[in-house]
Design a protein around this motif. Structure first.
Motif, short mmCIF file in Angstrom:
data_model
loop_
_atom_site.label_atom_id
_atom_site.label_comp_id
_atom_site.label_asym_id
_atom_site.label_seq_id
_atom_site.Cartn_x
_atom_site.Cartn_y
_atom_site.Cartn_z
N ILE A 127 0.84 -1.22 0.00
CA ILE A 127 0.00 0.00 0.00
C ILE A 127 0.87 1.26 0.00
O ILE A 127 0.89 2.01 -0.96
N GLY A 128 1.55 1.52 1.09
CA GLY A 128 2.49 2.64 1.16
C GLY A 128 1.88 4.02 1.17
O GLY A 128 2.59 5.01 0.94
N GLN A 129 0.59 4.13 1.42
CA GLN A 129 -0.08 5.44 1.43
C GLN A 129 -0.85 5.57 2.73
O GLN A 129 -1.78 4.81 3.01
N ASP A 130 -0.46 6.55 3.56
CA ASP A 130 -1.17 6.83 4.80
C ASP A 130 -2.03 8.08 4.64
O ASP A 130 -1.73 8.94 3.80
N PRO A 131 -3.09 8.21 5.43
CA PRO A 131 -3.87 9.46 5.40
C PRO A 131 -3.03 10.63 5.90
O PRO A 131 -2.08 10.45 6.67
N ASP A 132 -3.39 11.82 5.46
CA ASP A 132 -2.78 13.02 6.02
C ASP A 132 -3.34 13.31 7.40
O ASP A 132 -2.65 13.86 8.26
N LEU A 133 -4.59 12.94 7.61
CA LEU A 133 -5.28 13.21 8.88
C LEU A 133 -6.26 12.08 9.15
O LEU A 133 -6.99 11.65 8.25
N THR A 134 -6.28 11.59 10.38
CA THR A 134 -7.23 10.56 10.79
C THR A 134 -8.07 11.08 11.94
O THR A 134 -7.54 11.51 12.96
N LEU A 135 -9.39 11.03 11.76
CA LEU A 135 -10.33 11.48 12.77
C LEU A 135 -10.94 10.25 13.44
O LEU A 135 -11.67 9.49 12.81
N LEU A 136 -10.60 10.04 14.69
CA LEU A 136 -11.09 8.90 15.45
C LEU A 136 -12.31 9.32 16.27
O LEU A 136 -12.19 10.14 17.18
N ILE A 137 -13.47 8.79 15.92
CA ILE A 137 -14.69 9.09 16.66
C ILE A 137 -14.76 8.11 17.83
O ILE A 137 -14.96 6.91 17.63
N ASP A 138 -14.59 8.63 19.03
CA ASP A 138 -14.50 7.79 20.22
C ASP A 138 -15.84 7.75 20.95
O ASP A 138 -16.44 8.80 21.20
N ILE A 139 -16.29 6.55 21.30
CA ILE A 139 -17.58 6.38 21.94
C ILE A 139 -17.53 5.20 22.90
O ILE A 139 -16.71 4.29 22.74
N ASP A 140 -18.39 5.21 23.91
CA ASP A 140 -18.50 4.11 24.84
C ASP A 140 -18.86 2.82 24.09
O ASP A 140 -19.78 2.83 23.26
N PRO A 141 -18.17 1.73 24.34
CA PRO A 141 -18.43 0.49 23.59
C PRO A 141 -19.86 -0.02 23.69
O PRO A 141 -20.41 -0.53 22.70
N GLN A 142 -20.49 0.11 24.85
CA GLN A 142 -21.87 -0.36 24.99
C GLN A 142 -22.80 0.44 24.11
O GLN A 142 -23.69 -0.11 23.43
N GLU A 143 -22.61 1.75 24.10
CA GLU A 143 -23.46 2.60 23.24
C GLU A 143 -23.21 2.29 21.77
O GLU A 143 -24.15 2.21 20.97
N GLY A 144 -21.96 2.10 21.41
CA GLY A 144 -21.65 1.79 20.02
C GLY A 144 -22.27 0.49 19.57
O GLY A 144 -22.85 0.40 18.49
N LEU A 145 -22.17 -0.53 20.42
CA LEU A 145 -22.74 -1.83 20.05
C LEU A 145 -24.26 -1.76 19.94
O LEU A 145 -24.84 -2.33 19.02
N SER A 146 -24.88 -1.02 20.85
CA SER A 146 -26.34 -0.87 20.80
C SER A 146 -26.77 -0.22 19.49
O SER A 146 -27.74 -0.64 18.85
N ARG A 147 -26.04 0.82 19.08
CA ARG A 147 -26.35 1.48 17.81
C ARG A 147 -26.15 0.53 16.64
O ARG A 147 -26.97 0.48 15.72
N ALA A 148 -25.04 -0.20 16.66
CA ALA A 148 -24.70 -1.07 15.53
C ALA A 148 -25.73 -2.19 15.37
O ALA A 148 -26.15 -2.51 14.26
N VAL A 149 -26.16 -2.77 16.49
CA VAL A 149 -27.14 -3.85 16.43
C VAL A 149 -28.49 -3.33 15.98
O VAL A 149 -29.21 -3.97 15.21
N ALA A 150 -28.85 -2.11 16.43
CA ALA A 150 -30.15 -1.53 16.09
C ALA A 150 -30.31 -1.27 14.61
O ALA A 150 -31.41 -1.36 14.06
N ARG A 151 -29.20 -0.96 13.93
CA ARG A 151 -29.32 -0.64 12.51
C ARG A 151 -29.46 -1.90 11.65
O ARG A 151 -29.83 -1.83 10.49
N ALA A 152 -29.12 -3.07 12.24
CA ALA A 152 -29.29 -4.37 11.58
C ALA A 152 -28.63 -4.40 10.21
O ALA A 152 -27.69 -3.68 9.94
N GLY A 153 -29.14 -5.24 9.29
CA GLY A 153 -28.53 -5.40 7.97
C GLY A 153 -27.70 -6.66 7.90
O GLY A 153 -27.50 -7.37 8.88
#
Length: 205
Positions: free
Chosen positions: A127-153
């Protein structure tokens, strides 16, 4: 950000962090400011990579070994880089990517068999190509999992690994950010989408 000068921005975060929403919102904001923006995602972002996406994100959680999964993700990234990312940067566009190599460092490199050194070696070699900027959206794992499961798919392989895995991944992302502070900006993902979008835009300066 200067007009006509390419910039590569990646969004990272655990499942349900809201990073996809925030990547889309930032793209809309920057287009309104007059920039050419290419919004893309991984795995995917090119026809060949999208085909690989279906292989790795659907099916049983143990469908692939960690090593096989890593090779599939790397192949998808190479195609994405050749056909989408580099051409856009070359013409001066802003590229916003929903996940990139840091997700591979976390998902396959840390949580799927301690393959971090292999991830980094493949990235440097292929690969050899890194981003110039990385934005890490940080969230509580329980909240994240609840959101992810709710959206299904159908793309639920990683969400199906459970809360302990989400917590492990969050810690791994934060560790990555700490080791590369010049590239990462950690964004508090708590609150509504408008509030988080404001934090994201402010992080760009």
């Amino acid at each position: 950000m200067s007009a006509g000068k390419g910039l590569f921005i990646s969004f990272e975060g655990i499942d349900g962090s809201g990073k996809s929403t925030q990547a889309r919102r930032l793209a809309e904001t920057l287009r309104a400011e007059g920039h050419e923006v290419v919004l893309t995602r991984e795995p995917g972002g090119s026809p060949g990579a999208e085909e690989i996406r279906r292989l790795v994100l659907e099916g049983e959680a143990d469908r692939w070994s960690a090593e096989t999964e890593l090779l599939l993700f790397t192949a998808a990234r190479r195609d994405h880089l050749e056909r989408t990312i580099r051409p856009a940067l070359a013409r001066g566009a802003l590229v916003i990517c929903d996940r990139y190599v840091d997700s591979t460092r976390v998902y396959q490199g840390v949580t799927r068999g301690d393959l971090r050194a292999t991830v980094d070696a493949l990235h440097e070699l292929v690969i050899g190509q890194d981003p110039d900027l990385t934005l890490l959206i940080d969230i509580d794992p329980q909240e994240g999992l609840s959101r992810a499961v709710a959206r299904a798919g159908g793309e639920q392989r990683f969400e199906d690994m459970g809360l302990a895995m989400q917590a492990l991944m969050r810690g791994a992302f934060l560790d990555l950010a700490a080791t590369a502070p010049q590239r990462f900006r950690v964004i508090d993902g708590a609150g509504d989408a408008d509030t988080v979008a404001g934090r994201v835009r402010a992080a760009l300066g």
